[in-house]
Design a protein around this motif. Structure first.
Motif, short mmCIF file in Angstrom:
data_model
loop_
_atom_site.label_atom_id
_atom_site.label_comp_id
_atom_site.label_asym_id
_atom_site.label_seq_id
_atom_site.Cartn_x
_atom_site.Cartn_y
_atom_site.Cartn_z
N LYS A 12 0.81 -1.22 0.00
CA LYS A 12 0.00 0.00 0.00
C LYS A 12 0.85 1.28 0.00
O LYS A 12 0.32 2.38 -0.02
CB LYS A 12 -0.93 0.02 1.22
CG LYS A 12 -1.94 -1.11 1.25
CD LYS A 12 -2.92 -1.04 0.08
CE LYS A 12 -4.02 -0.07 0.35
NZ LYS A 12 -5.02 0.01 -0.69
N PHE A 13 2.17 1.14 0.00
CA PHE A 13 3.04 2.30 0.16
C PHE A 13 2.84 3.34 -0.94
O PHE A 13 2.71 4.53 -0.65
CB PHE A 13 4.52 1.89 0.21
CG PHE A 13 5.43 3.07 0.31
CD1 PHE A 13 5.49 3.82 1.47
CD2 PHE A 13 6.24 3.43 -0.75
CE1 PHE A 13 6.33 4.92 1.57
CE2 PHE A 13 7.08 4.52 -0.66
CZ PHE A 13 7.13 5.26 0.50
N SER A 14 2.79 2.95 -2.20
CA SER A 14 2.65 3.94 -3.27
C SER A 14 1.32 4.69 -3.18
O SER A 14 1.25 5.89 -3.44
CB SER A 14 2.82 3.30 -4.64
OG SER A 14 1.85 2.31 -4.85
N VAL A 15 0.26 4.00 -2.76
CA VAL A 15 -1.05 4.64 -2.61
C VAL A 15 -1.01 5.63 -1.44
O VAL A 15 -1.54 6.75 -1.54
CB VAL A 15 -2.15 3.58 -2.40
CG1 VAL A 15 -3.50 4.22 -2.17
CG2 VAL A 15 -2.19 2.62 -3.56
N VAL A 16 -0.39 5.24 -0.34
CA VAL A 16 -0.28 6.12 0.83
C VAL A 16 0.58 7.33 0.49
O VAL A 16 0.24 8.47 0.84
CB VAL A 16 0.29 5.35 2.05
CG1 VAL A 16 0.61 6.30 3.19
CG2 VAL A 16 -0.68 4.27 2.50
N LYS A 17 1.70 7.11 -0.19
CA LYS A 17 2.58 8.22 -0.57
C LYS A 17 1.82 9.23 -1.42
O LYS A 17 1.92 10.44 -1.19
CB LYS A 17 3.79 7.68 -1.33
CG LYS A 17 4.78 8.75 -1.72
CD LYS A 17 6.07 8.16 -2.28
CE LYS A 17 5.87 7.58 -3.64
NZ LYS A 17 7.14 7.23 -4.31
N ALA A 75 -5.53 10.78 5.69
CA ALA A 75 -4.97 10.34 4.40
C ALA A 75 -4.40 8.93 4.52
O ALA A 75 -4.60 8.09 3.63
CB ALA A 75 -3.89 11.31 3.94
N ILE A 76 -3.71 8.65 5.63
CA ILE A 76 -3.14 7.32 5.83
C ILE A 76 -4.25 6.29 6.04
O ILE A 76 -4.24 5.21 5.44
CB ILE A 76 -2.15 7.31 7.01
CG1 ILE A 76 -0.97 8.22 6.71
CG2 ILE A 76 -1.69 5.89 7.31
CD1 ILE A 76 -0.08 8.49 7.92
N LYS A 89 -0.75 0.12 11.90
CA LYS A 89 -1.03 0.97 13.07
C LYS A 89 -0.52 2.38 12.79
O LYS A 89 0.40 2.58 12.00
CB LYS A 89 -0.30 0.45 14.31
CG LYS A 89 -0.66 -0.94 14.73
CD LYS A 89 -1.86 -0.93 15.64
CE LYS A 89 -2.09 -2.26 16.30
NZ LYS A 89 -2.73 -3.27 15.52
N ILE A 90 -1.11 3.35 13.50
CA ILE A 90 -0.65 4.75 13.48
C ILE A 90 -0.44 5.17 14.92
O ILE A 90 -1.29 4.92 15.78
CB ILE A 90 -1.67 5.68 12.81
CG1 ILE A 90 -1.88 5.29 11.34
CG2 ILE A 90 -1.23 7.14 12.91
CD1 ILE A 90 -2.99 6.06 10.65
N PHE A 91 0.70 5.81 15.17
CA PHE A 91 1.02 6.33 16.50
C PHE A 91 1.30 7.83 16.38
O PHE A 91 1.95 8.26 15.44
CB PHE A 91 2.27 5.64 17.08
CG PHE A 91 2.15 4.14 17.08
CD1 PHE A 91 1.46 3.49 18.08
CD2 PHE A 91 2.73 3.39 16.08
CE1 PHE A 91 1.35 2.11 18.08
CE2 PHE A 91 2.63 2.01 16.06
CZ PHE A 91 1.93 1.37 17.07
N VAL A 92 0.81 8.61 17.34
CA VAL A 92 0.99 10.06 17.32
C VAL A 92 1.64 10.50 18.63
O VAL A 92 1.21 10.08 19.71
CB VAL A 92 -0.37 10.79 17.15
CG1 VAL A 92 -0.17 12.29 17.12
CG2 VAL A 92 -1.08 10.31 15.88
#
Length: 116
Positions: A12-17, A75-76, A89-92
């Motif tokens: 999924k990296f290219s889509v996220v970028k 967006a992510i 996962k996402i960490f802030v």
């Protein structure tokens, strides 16, 4: 300022970028990483058994001004999701200060070019 760290599927990296660029998040760092997942059983593909406990992922590190925090997270979330276990996962966390090495400038202006 906020530091947003995301662990996503490599596929999924290219889509996220692209999604990050679309919301004007144009600078971030990333690494290929390996992690351990919750899935304990192996899989067989074309007669070859392989373990799924070691998972290849991409780790993103993004520092944004506070007003870009939710935009970046959204967006992510939208671009990295497949709906399957293992999406990531996402960490802030808070960043107390940032410096531009070239000029010595500090603060949120170091993160994005500001027109004067």
């Amino acid at each position: 300022m906020k530091k947003i760290e995301a662990i996503i599927r490599k596929s999924k990296f290219s889509v996220v970028k692209k999604a990050l660029h679309d919301v004007d998040v144009n600078f971030f760092s990333y690494w290929d990483v390996t992690g351990l997942g919750n899935e304990k059983e192996g899989h067989v593909y074309r007669g070859v058994s392989y373990s799924t406990s070691d998972i290849q992922r991409r780790y993103l590190s993004i520092v944004v001004n506070d007003d870009f925090e939710q935009i970046t997270i959204d967006a992510i979330l939208k671009s990295a999701a497949t709906g399957d276990v293992g999406d990531g996962k996402i960490f802030v966390s808070d960043i107390s200060e940032a410096y531009r090495i070239r000029t010595g400038e500090k603060g949120g202006g170091t993160l994005k070019k500001i027109s004067k």
